[in-house]
Design a protein around this motif. Structure first.
Motif, PDB file in Angstrom:
ATOM      1  N   ALA A  71       0.813  -1.219   0.000  1.00  0.00           N
ATOM      2  CA  ALA A  71       0.000   0.000   0.000  1.00  0.00           C
ATOM      3  C   ALA A  71       0.843   1.263   0.000  1.00  0.00           C
ATOM      4  O   ALA A  71       0.304   2.368  -0.034  1.00  0.00           O
ATOM      5  N   GLY A  72       2.162   1.110   0.046  1.00  0.00           N
ATOM      6  CA  GLY A  72       3.051   2.259  -0.011  1.00  0.00           C
ATOM      7  C   GLY A  72       3.557   2.738   1.326  1.00  0.00           C
ATOM      8  O   GLY A  72       4.209   3.787   1.408  1.00  0.00           O
ATOM      9  N   LEU A  73       3.289   1.979   2.400  1.00  0.00           N
ATOM     10  CA  LEU A  73       3.746   2.375   3.720  1.00  0.00           C
ATOM     11  C   LEU A  73       5.122   1.778   4.015  1.00  0.00           C
ATOM     12  O   LEU A  73       5.370   0.610   3.711  1.00  0.00           O
ATOM     13  N   ARG A  74       5.995   2.576   4.612  1.00  0.00           N
ATOM     14  CA  ARG A  74       7.266   2.055   5.089  1.00  0.00           C
ATOM     15  C   ARG A  74       6.964   1.187   6.301  1.00  0.00           C
ATOM     16  O   ARG A  74       6.478   1.664   7.324  1.00  0.00           O
ATOM     17  N   THR A  75       7.239  -0.105   6.173  1.00  0.00           N
ATOM     18  CA  THR A  75       6.758  -1.067   7.154  1.00  0.00           C
ATOM     19  C   THR A  75       7.923  -1.813   7.795  1.00  0.00           C
ATOM     20  O   THR A  75       8.824  -2.286   7.113  1.00  0.00           O
ATOM     21  N   ALA A  76       7.856  -1.919   9.116  1.00  0.00           N
ATOM     22  CA  ALA A  76       8.849  -2.691   9.865  1.00  0.00           C
ATOM     23  C   ALA A  76       8.160  -3.875  10.528  1.00  0.00           C
ATOM     24  O   ALA A  76       6.991  -3.799  10.917  1.00  0.00           O
ATOM     25  N   LEU A  77       8.888  -4.970  10.624  1.00  0.00           N
ATOM     26  CA  LEU A  77       8.379  -6.187  11.245  1.00  0.00           C
ATOM     27  C   LEU A  77       9.197  -6.487  12.486  1.00  0.00           C
ATOM     28  O   LEU A  77      10.411  -6.650  12.422  1.00  0.00           O
ATOM     29  N   ALA A  78       8.538  -6.530  13.643  1.00  0.00           N
ATOM     30  CA  ALA A  78       9.198  -6.878  14.895  1.00  0.00           C
ATOM     31  C   ALA A  78       8.760  -8.274  15.303  1.00  0.00           C
ATOM     32  O   ALA A  78       7.586  -8.634  15.165  1.00  0.00           O
TER      33      ALA A  78
END
Length: 418
Positions: free
Chosen positions: A22-29
């Motif tokens: 969707a265009g979001l800068r995404t981080a996975l924890a």
């Protein structure tokens, strides 16, 4: 920032991929220990391993996850569960939803497992996988969470303390205003869980518009992807992992994973079958598999699998699934110690065991190898991981992601007990 709590590692990568798409800068924890994390993200997904644990443990861990997300700036939370609603009559979707709703002070939570991208849709409260009802699919024989009913409201009522109602498709088709009005009316009459029908992305966009700022929303990656589209003002481009030797570690018993293993074997690439016996330890299984790996050519991709057809796994001695998961985590750690930097892991429980063994804390979301299956980059340990839900990816996914190096079949092996 959007905060997401996922009930397993592959579910976390699925939802992170939807937000990245969707265009979001995404981080996975993959840990609640985020105090030292100094990254920036539009969305932060926290992957737990709570799908199959006792409900009280799932509630406790999920509340801890919310506190960690809130400390990083999240103001609302999305509870991500599997698009096949994997659960039991005891939970954990209902109890965790209610706990989060209580903590954030809301009494109405929209929920839907609809994920049209993956062929999951909800009509009149019934969950379809493609053109089949959920209980008519392989999920009826899932070794941990057999799904033998397709009515999401009925499944949810069995594990929830608070009322469950349906938001029918006709209301969704009437638009955002109609959805908001119906939610307000249902809330006034005491409804807490509102199961929403949705057949396509347009339906999810309507729901997302209605609940985008709600304190708690629940569902599969479908609805949160739509929320991401409604929230996104950017066009973040995910990165591609570097080429290199790749190992596949498969623990899922899903039909699609078994197809992917068969395709890998059929092109002649090395395959090792983990087969435990009475009295064997995880260390013994892992050591045998790693010795087999050490005997392969230096550039050979390979697959190590504990996956079996459901009927075989169902007849296995008690505790064998846990043994395989522990062994696979040890194998992953051993491969990383040998310098391997690309790992593909199939299965939610298996992925949880692997990321725990690798001590992966936070990862960046990269390019998708298949819809809902992104590469993730663990910068702290220099690893590129592909965490795959059992049902995701095409039949040749394992062949495709391990590169163009052909095996000659001579590496086939087994870990059968002697």
């Amino acid at each position: 920032m959007i905060g997401v709590i996922a009930d397993d590692a592959t579910g976390a990568t699925d939802v992170a991929a939807a937000l990245s798409r969707a265009g979001l800068r995404t981080a996975l924890a993959l840990t609640t220990d985020l105090a030292r994390w100094e990254g920036h993200a539009d969305a932060l997904v926290l992957g737990l391993k709570t799908r199959s644990v006792p409900a009280a443990d799932a509630v406790r861990q999920s509340l801890e996850a919310w506190e960690a997300l809130a400390a990083q700036g999240a103001e609302r939370v999305y509870l991500k569960y599997c698009s096949t609603f994997d659960s039991t009559p005891d939970g954990n979707i209902g109890p965790v939803t209610e706990a989060l709703a209580g903590r954030l002070g809301t009494r109405t939570v929209v929920t839907t497992p609809s994920a049209p991208l993956h062929g999951r849709t909800v009509y009149q409260g019934h969950l379809f996988v493609g053109d089949r009802l959920l209980h008519e699919t392989h999920m009826a024989d899932h070794p941990r969470t057999p799904m033998r009913d397709s009515s999401v409201p009925r499944l949810l009522r069995a594990q929830a303390r608070w009322p469950v109602e349906l938001l029918p498709l006709a209301v969704v088709h009437a638009g955002t205003g109609a959805v908001r009005d119906r939610l307000e009316a249902l809330g006034a009459h005491g409804a807490v869980h509102v199961v929403a029908d949705a057949l396509d992305e347009a339906d999810l966009d309507v729901l997302a518009s209605a609940v985008r700022t709600a304190p708690v929303v629940a569902g599969s990656a479908g609805l949160v992807g739509a929320i991401g589209r409604a929230s996104s003002a950017g066009s973040h481009a995910p990165s591609r992992p570097p080429a290199g030797r790749t190992a596949v570690l498969a623990g899922s018993c899903s039909h699609r994973t078994l197809e992917q293993i068969a395709a890998f074997r059929d092109v002649g690439r090395p395959l090792y079958q983990l087969t435990g016996g009475p009295g064997q330890s995880a260390n013994e299984l892992a050591d045998a598999a790693l010795r087999w790996w050490d005997g392969l050519a230096d550039d050979a991709p390979a697959l190590i699998a504990s996956s079996q057809p459901p009927e075989h796994r169902a007849s296995a001695p008690e505790g064998m699934a846990d043994l395989y998961e522990e062994a696979t985590g040890l194998i992953a750690a051993g491969l990383a110690e040998r310098g391997l930097r690309r790992l593909v892991i199939a299965g939610g429980e298996t992925s949880g065991a692997v990321v725990s063994a690798l001590r992966t804390r936070v990862a960046e979301i990269g390019e998708e190898a298949a819809p809902g299956v992104p590469w993730i980059h663990d910068r702290e340990h220099g690893l590129h991981l592909l965490l795959k839900s059992g049902n995701f990816g095409g039949p040749t996914l394992f062949v495709d992601v391990t590169g163009d190096v052909p095996g000659d079949g001579s590496g086939a092996g087994t870990g059968a007990a002697t």
